[in-house]
Design a protein around this motif. Structure first.
Motif, mmCIF file in Angstrom:
data_model
loop_
_atom_site.group_PDB
_atom_site.id
_atom_site.type_symbol
_atom_site.label_atom_id
_atom_site.label_comp_id
_atom_site.label_asym_id
_atom_site.label_seq_id
_atom_site.Cartn_x
_atom_site.Cartn_y
_atom_site.Cartn_z
ATOM 1 N N ARG A 168 0.821 -1.216 0.000
ATOM 2 C CA ARG A 168 0.000 0.000 0.000
ATOM 3 C C ARG A 168 0.853 1.264 0.000
ATOM 4 N N ASN A 169 1.800 1.358 0.925
ATOM 5 C CA ASN A 169 2.569 2.604 1.005
ATOM 6 C C ASN A 169 3.992 2.414 1.525
ATOM 7 N N GLY A 170 4.421 1.185 1.663
ATOM 8 C CA GLY A 170 5.786 0.931 2.083
ATOM 9 C C GLY A 170 6.057 1.155 3.551
ATOM 10 N N THR A 171 5.014 1.440 4.342
ATOM 11 C CA THR A 171 5.214 1.674 5.766
ATOM 12 C C THR A 171 5.477 0.360 6.500
ATOM 13 N N VAL A 172 5.975 0.477 7.712
ATOM 14 C CA VAL A 172 6.245 -0.691 8.540
ATOM 15 C C VAL A 172 5.540 -0.505 9.876
ATOM 16 N N ILE A 173 4.819 -1.526 10.319
ATOM 17 C CA ILE A 173 4.231 -1.503 11.656
ATOM 18 C C ILE A 173 4.676 -2.761 12.388
ATOM 19 N N ASP A 174 4.773 -2.662 13.694
ATOM 20 C CA ASP A 174 5.179 -3.827 14.468
ATOM 21 C C ASP A 174 4.079 -4.328 15.386
ATOM 22 N N GLY A 175 2.912 -3.731 15.307
ATOM 23 C CA GLY A 175 1.795 -4.158 16.140
ATOM 24 C C GLY A 175 0.660 -3.168 16.055
ATOM 25 N N PHE A 176 -0.240 -3.243 17.025
ATOM 26 C CA PHE A 176 -1.422 -2.386 17.020
ATOM 27 C C PHE A 176 -1.659 -1.803 18.405
ATOM 28 N N ALA A 177 -2.074 -0.544 18.427
ATOM 29 C CA ALA A 177 -2.504 0.071 19.675
ATOM 30 C C ALA A 177 -3.770 -0.644 20.122
ATOM 31 N N SER A 178 -3.746 -1.154 21.319
ATOM 32 C CA SER A 178 -4.863 -1.989 21.777
ATOM 33 C C SER A 178 -6.052 -1.142 22.201
ATOM 34 N N PRO A 179 -7.180 -1.247 21.483
ATOM 35 C CA PRO A 179 -8.370 -0.465 21.841
ATOM 36 C C PRO A 179 -9.305 -1.249 22.753
ATOM 37 N N LEU A 180 -8.771 -1.864 23.805
ATOM 38 C CA LEU A 180 -9.562 -2.764 24.634
ATOM 39 C C LEU A 180 -10.851 -2.107 25.122
ATOM 40 N N GLY A 181 -11.973 -2.624 24.671
ATOM 41 C CA GLY A 181 -13.272 -2.113 25.095
ATOM 42 C C GLY A 181 -13.723 -0.857 24.379
ATOM 43 N N ARG A 182 -12.877 -0.272 23.526
ATOM 44 C CA ARG A 182 -13.263 0.952 22.817
ATOM 45 C C ARG A 182 -14.256 0.624 21.703
ATOM 46 N N LYS A 183 -15.257 1.472 21.546
ATOM 47 C CA LYS A 183 -16.248 1.253 20.493
ATOM 48 C C LYS A 183 -15.695 1.752 19.161
ATOM 49 N N ASP A 184 -15.944 0.973 18.121
ATOM 50 C CA ASP A 184 -15.531 1.329 16.777
ATOM 51 C C ASP A 184 -16.709 1.039 15.849
ATOM 52 N N PRO A 185 -17.470 2.083 15.462
ATOM 53 C CA PRO A 185 -18.683 1.867 14.650
ATOM 54 C C PRO A 185 -18.393 1.192 13.310
ATOM 55 N N ILE A 186 -17.239 1.469 12.706
ATOM 56 C CA ILE A 186 -16.923 0.836 11.419
ATOM 57 C C ILE A 186 -16.750 -0.667 11.603
ATOM 58 N N PHE A 187 -15.972 -1.056 12.611
ATOM 59 C CA PHE A 187 -15.842 -2.481 12.891
ATOM 60 C C PHE A 187 -17.186 -3.078 13.287
ATOM 61 N N GLY A 188 -18.020 -2.288 13.973
ATOM 62 C CA GLY A 188 -19.339 -2.768 14.367
ATOM 63 C C GLY A 188 -20.181 -3.152 13.170
ATOM 64 N N HIS A 189 -20.208 -2.293 12.139
ATOM 65 C CA HIS A 189 -20.976 -2.599 10.929
ATOM 66 C C HIS A 189 -20.388 -3.797 10.187
ATOM 67 N N LEU A 190 -19.064 -3.838 10.077
ATOM 68 C CA LEU A 190 -18.425 -4.960 9.401
ATOM 69 C C LEU A 190 -18.662 -6.266 10.154
ATOM 70 N N ALA A 191 -18.713 -6.174 11.484
ATOM 71 C CA ALA A 191 -18.954 -7.365 12.296
ATOM 72 C C ALA A 191 -20.345 -7.935 12.050
ATOM 73 N N GLN A 192 -21.325 -7.068 11.863
ATOM 74 C CA GLN A 192 -22.680 -7.536 11.573
ATOM 75 C C GLN A 192 -22.713 -8.302 10.256
ATOM 76 N N VAL A 193 -22.023 -7.769 9.255
ATOM 77 C CA VAL A 193 -21.964 -8.449 7.961
ATOM 78 C C VAL A 193 -21.250 -9.788 8.104
ATOM 79 N N LEU A 194 -20.148 -9.793 8.858
ATOM 80 C CA LEU A 194 -19.398 -11.025 9.051
ATOM 81 C C LEU A 194 -20.211 -12.065 9.811
ATOM 82 N N ALA A 195 -20.983 -11.630 10.805
ATOM 83 C CA ALA A 195 -21.817 -12.557 11.573
ATOM 84 C C ALA A 195 -22.844 -13.237 10.672
ATOM 85 N N LEU A 196 -23.498 -12.458 9.816
ATOM 86 C CA LEU A 196 -24.472 -13.028 8.879
ATOM 87 C C LEU A 196 -23.802 -13.981 7.903
#
Length: 304
Positions: A127-155
């Motif tokens: 995508r852009n040549g960047t490097v990441i070594d992990g993810f900032a943990s959003p423990l318990g944080r609400k994410d509406p985009i993931f919420g919508h995608l999760a509904q589609v994935l559940a179905l």
């Protein structure tokens, strides 16, 4: 004392799935493996407390999205612990490189996506040549985009026999892209040296990994042979080789496959098995990712 039958029943009652959940406590337990992703739906309706434990491995990352509210999770790290409440659309991320232990309180309904470290690395590079070594943990944080995608994935998981493999694959790409863009973290700059394997331990680990194709040696056994903890070994191996143990092993298998493709008339399925791949599909997918062309095409071009 338990007899043989009672022992078998007790063991079955304690059986855990690949994510560390007690399988007999789940009211819905769905899995779908396709391409670079593994998708799960884990649902429990009762209010019991159970423990999740998974040892460190190089499987990659897991993102979970809560479909309902009311779940609480107490996560342990050494002698410390922290509790997190999950609402609908709340998110958590697990790095399989770390040992994981948590107490699950109350009912829950999660959809989860597991993706490999190699996929994250390749996606960032493409995508852009960047490097990441992990993810900032959003423990318990609400994410509406993931919420919508999760509904589609559940179905999709509920009717996976009717799902298009291409659609499921693209859903995984969409989820991982949002994960990288929003939560990806760059390697921290530090004067502290990252762990590295000694030359002796590196050679020993590589020899044992190569022998893995013929046996069932585990990362834990390799770590023990190097007198290291599993999590330290995985980090040190990656720092030393710039590859996870699994990535390194796949590259060795592909290199062996190239030799057979160039110098033998064996079928692709026979080469796949000879090089330690689970089947021809797995071989073709991995070879194409690492080399850039499918094995059959590579063989024809090499012999032209």
């Amino acid at each position: 004392m338990l007899n043989g039958t009672e022992t078998s029943i007790a063991m079955a009652a304690r059986q855990k799935d690949s994510l560390g959940c007690l399988s007999n406590q789940l009211h819905k337990d769905l899995e779908l493996h396709t391409g670079e992703f593994a998708f799960y739906r884990k649902c429990r309706r009762h209010d019991k407390t159970s423990e999740v434990v998974t040892p460190a491995s190089d499987r990659g990352f897991l993102i979970g999205v809560s479909l309902t509210a009311g779940h609480r999770r107490q996560i342990f790290s050494g002698n410390r612990s922290a509790s997190h409440d999950f609402e609908k659309d709340s998110v958590y991320i697990r790095n399989f490189t770390d040992d994981y232990r948590a107490d699950l309180h109350g009912a829950f309904d999660f959809v989860l996506v597991e993706l490999s470290r190699a996929f994250i690395t390749n996606t960032c590079y493409e995508r852009n040549g960047t490097v990441i070594d992990g993810f900032a943990s959003p423990l318990g944080r609400k994410d509406p985009i993931f919420g919508h995608l999760a509904q589609v994935l559940a179905l999709t998981l509920d009717s996976q026999n009717e799902a298009s493999p291409l659609f499921v694959e693209q859903l995984g790409v969409t989820i991982s892209t949002h994960l990288i863009d929003k939560y990806g973290t760059a390697p921290a700059r530090s004067d502290k040296k990252n762990p590295r394997l000694s030359t002796l331990h590196e050679t020993r680990a590589k020899d044992m990994l190569l022998a893995k194709a013929e046996g069932n040696v585990s990362l834990g056994e390799i770590a023990d042979a190097c007198n290291l903890s599993r999590s330290y070994f995985i980090r040190a191996f990656r720092e030393t080789t710039r590859r996870t143990p699994h990535q390194w092993l796949l590259e060795q298998r592909v290199e062996r496959a190239r030799e057979l493709l160039a110098h033998s008339d064996s079928s692709l399925s026979d080469i796949a098995i000879a090089c330690g791949f689970s089947d021809q599909s797995h071989f073709t997918r991995t070879f194409s990712q690492l080399v850039g062309t499918p094995p059959g095409t590579w063989r024809r071009q090499t012999r032209a």
